[in-house]
Motif scaffolding. Structure first.
Motif, short mmCIF file in Angstrom:
data_model
loop_
_atom_site.label_atom_id
_atom_site.label_comp_id
_atom_site.label_asym_id
_atom_site.label_seq_id
_atom_site.Cartn_x
_atom_site.Cartn_y
_atom_site.Cartn_z
N HIS A 80 5.06 -1.46 -5.84
CA HIS A 80 4.46 -0.48 -5.67
C HIS A 80 2.99 -0.23 -6.42
CE1 HIS A 80 8.14 0.48 -3.58
NE2 HIS A 80 8.30 0.38 -4.75
N THR B 211 -8.13 -5.86 -2.17
CA THR B 211 -7.75 -5.22 -2.39
C THR B 211 -6.38 -4.91 -3.09
OG1 THR B 211 -6.30 -4.63 0.04
CG2 THR B 211 -8.95 -4.41 -0.31
N SER C 100 1.26 -0.85 -0.02
CA SER C 100 0.39 -0.15 -0.10
C SER C 100 1.36 1.28 -0.26
CB SER C 100 -0.87 0.30 1.59
OG SER C 100 -1.42 1.15 1.35
N LEU D 84 0.12 4.10 -1.98
CA LEU D 84 -1.41 5.16 -2.41
C LEU D 84 -1.72 6.10 -1.39
CD1 LEU D 84 -2.24 3.85 -6.02
CD2 LEU D 84 -0.24 4.83 -5.40
N GLY D 85 -2.59 5.18 -0.59
CA GLY D 85 -3.24 5.90 0.40
C GLY D 85 -4.16 6.92 -0.11
N GLU E 148 -4.73 -1.22 -5.58
CA GLU E 148 -4.17 0.55 -4.82
C GLU E 148 -4.75 1.27 -6.18
OE1 GLU E 148 -3.72 1.19 -2.41
OE2 GLU E 148 -3.16 -0.42 -1.54
N THR F 229 -7.31 5.73 -2.48
CA THR F 229 -8.69 5.66 -2.85
C THR F 229 -8.21 3.92 -3.26
OG1 THR F 229 -9.36 6.45 -4.32
CG2 THR F 229 -10.05 4.98 -4.16
N THR F 230 -8.30 2.73 -1.88
CA THR F 230 -8.49 1.19 -2.02
C THR F 230 -9.48 0.77 -3.14
OG1 THR F 230 -7.24 1.64 -0.05
CG2 THR F 230 -8.05 -1.01 -0.74
N TYR F 231 -8.97 -0.25 -4.11
CA TYR F 231 -10.41 -0.77 -4.36
C TYR F 231 -11.14 -1.98 -3.88
CZ TYR F 231 -9.72 3.16 -8.14
OH TYR F 231 -9.54 4.36 -8.29
#
Length: 434
Positions: free
Chosen positions: A110, A37, A5, A7-8, A39, A10-12
């Motif tokens: 990433h 989940t 994780s 990006l922090g 990113e 939006t988690t899809y």
């Protein structure tokens, strides 16, 4: 689970039992044990999931936040600029000084996708929005989205959305259609918060006479596409998007026009970590809390921004607009018939090679000694610019070209590293832009 994780934003959520992924806030309520989940939408698609028809995740921003490593962010900038449209991952890796294999490894770690998968997903998502929002034909949308052929376009849309472009257009909702009174109207999505008033004030204060104008909260500018003139208008839209109205000589490659417009108004990167750091600063913290949606402004014309910074560095602030106006009128290409004071295209480096104040910059850019492109190493860019202008002006140019840690002031502000570009933008708000 998806990639690390980083990006922090939006988690899809992807549901194994249905094969569908959703954005946050979707009404679906799957069992937690069935959910993975991701990113980025592209990562979910690479894992075999398709977009939810209810929440339509292709309509949200889906940008890479500032938590990603600088090399990954530079690679993403180059992909957005179209480097993979006509070349492969090997060329992208070479541009960044690494092998394609190492680049793919970094993207997987990433972002959860390869560079090619990321690029293809972006094209497909943009095309899907055009199918929803516009009245462009299928073939026009294919080439507007950066696909090399109709066959490639059809294959990508079937693989990502499990339907043909024609079937997808038939599914669009009546409320999606944007009515255009001239030009092509498109949404520029973002993840809130976003402070359009702050961005608009910044752009108005730096508008180049004849090329840019801000009236009634709408930014307008002339642009050149392969030598032909066009005009863009950007203004408020909804709670999570701005509206772009593009008046263009042709629609091929519109995806890159939209990407550059988004970069201009700071929508290409969400400053999650930067905002968190500045919120804890005694001086800037209260302003961040009051205006959390401030973004770092980008640029449409990279050489144009460099010229402006060099002129601002040499003249009193009150003399800058008149000096820029004269450069535009003498060296720029006239564009007749536009309103709001728009009269010219901004001149290129070859045209300004003999111009007072900026000739040295123009010559170095024209000769290739200074490279003004997205995805450039920020430190190398600043070093090259300092051969023709002052360190503060070089930092100003780097900030507008996407450097995350530019600082055009005398003190070092070490405690604000590596997010001094956003800190600079907040400082200017405190000082009334300037």
């Amino acid at each position: 689970m998806g990639p690390a994780s980083v990006l922090g934003v939006t988690t899809y959520s992807a549901v194994r039992t249905t094969g569908i992924y959703c954005r946050p806030g979707c009404g679906a309520k799957p069992l937690a044990e069935n959910v993975s989940t991701f990113e980025l939408p592209a990562a979910a698609e690479a894992a075999g999931y398709r977009a939810c028809l209810r929440c339509r995740p292709y309509r949200v921003a889906g940008t890479v936040a500032d938590e990603a490593p600088e090399l990954v962010c530079r690679a993403v900038q180059l992909i957005i600029a179209g480097l993979l449209d006509e070349s492969g991952e090997e060329a992208l890796g070479a541009r960044l000084g690494m092998s394609a294999r190492h680049l793919r490894r970094m993207f997987h770690e990433h972002l959860g996708v390869t560079p090619d998968q990321f690029a293809r997903s972006r094209r497909a998502h943009f095309a899907r929005r055009l199918l929803d929002d516009s009245e462009l034909g299928i073939a026009e949308i294919a080439f507007a989205s950066g696909f090399g052929s109709l066959r490639q376009f059809n294959r990508a849309m079937r693989e990502i959305f499990r339907a043909s472009p024609r079937e997808l257009r038939e599914r669009r909702r009546r409320s999606d259609r944007l009515i255009a009174d001239g030009g092509l109207v498109l949404r520029l999505p973002y993840t809130p918060p976003y402070d359009w008033d702050a961005m608009c004030t910044f752009l108005a204060e730096r508008a180049i006479p004849g090329v840019e104008a801000v009236y009634d909260g709408v930014y307008r500018r002339t642009i050149s596409l392969d030598g032909s003139p066009g005009m863009l208008e950007i203004g408020p839209g909804g709670d999570d998007y701005l509206l772009l109205r593009a008046h263009l000589p042709f629609w091929e490659g519109v995806i890159h026009v939209v990407d550059r417009a988004a970069r201009l108004v700071g929508l290409d990167c969400e400053p999650v970590l930067a905002r968190a750091l500045l919120a804890s600063d005694p001086e800037l913290g209260p302003l961040v809390a009051e205006r959390p949606g401030v973004r770092v402004p980008g640029a449409w014309g990279l050489f144009e921004v460099a010229v402006q910074a060099v002129v601002r560095d040499q003249l009193p602030a009150l003399d800058v607009p008149d000096a820029l106006r004269k450069l535009v009128e003498v060296y720029g290409v006239p564009v007749p018939g536009l309103a709001h004071g728009l009269t010219h295209l901004f001149p290129g480096p070859e045209a300004l090679a003999s111009a007072e104040l900026v000739g040295s910059l123009a010559v170095e850019v024209a000769n290739g000694n200074i490279t003004l492109e997205v995805g450039e190493d920020a430190a190398e860019l600043v070093r090259s610019l300092e051969t023709v202008t002052s360190p503060p002006a070089a930092q100003e140019i780097a900030l507008r070209l996407g450097a995350r840690d530019a600082w055009p002031f005398a003190d070092d502000a070490e405690h604000l590293r590596p997010w001094r570009s956003l800190a600079t933008t907040y400082h200017r708000l405190t000082a009334g832009i300037g």
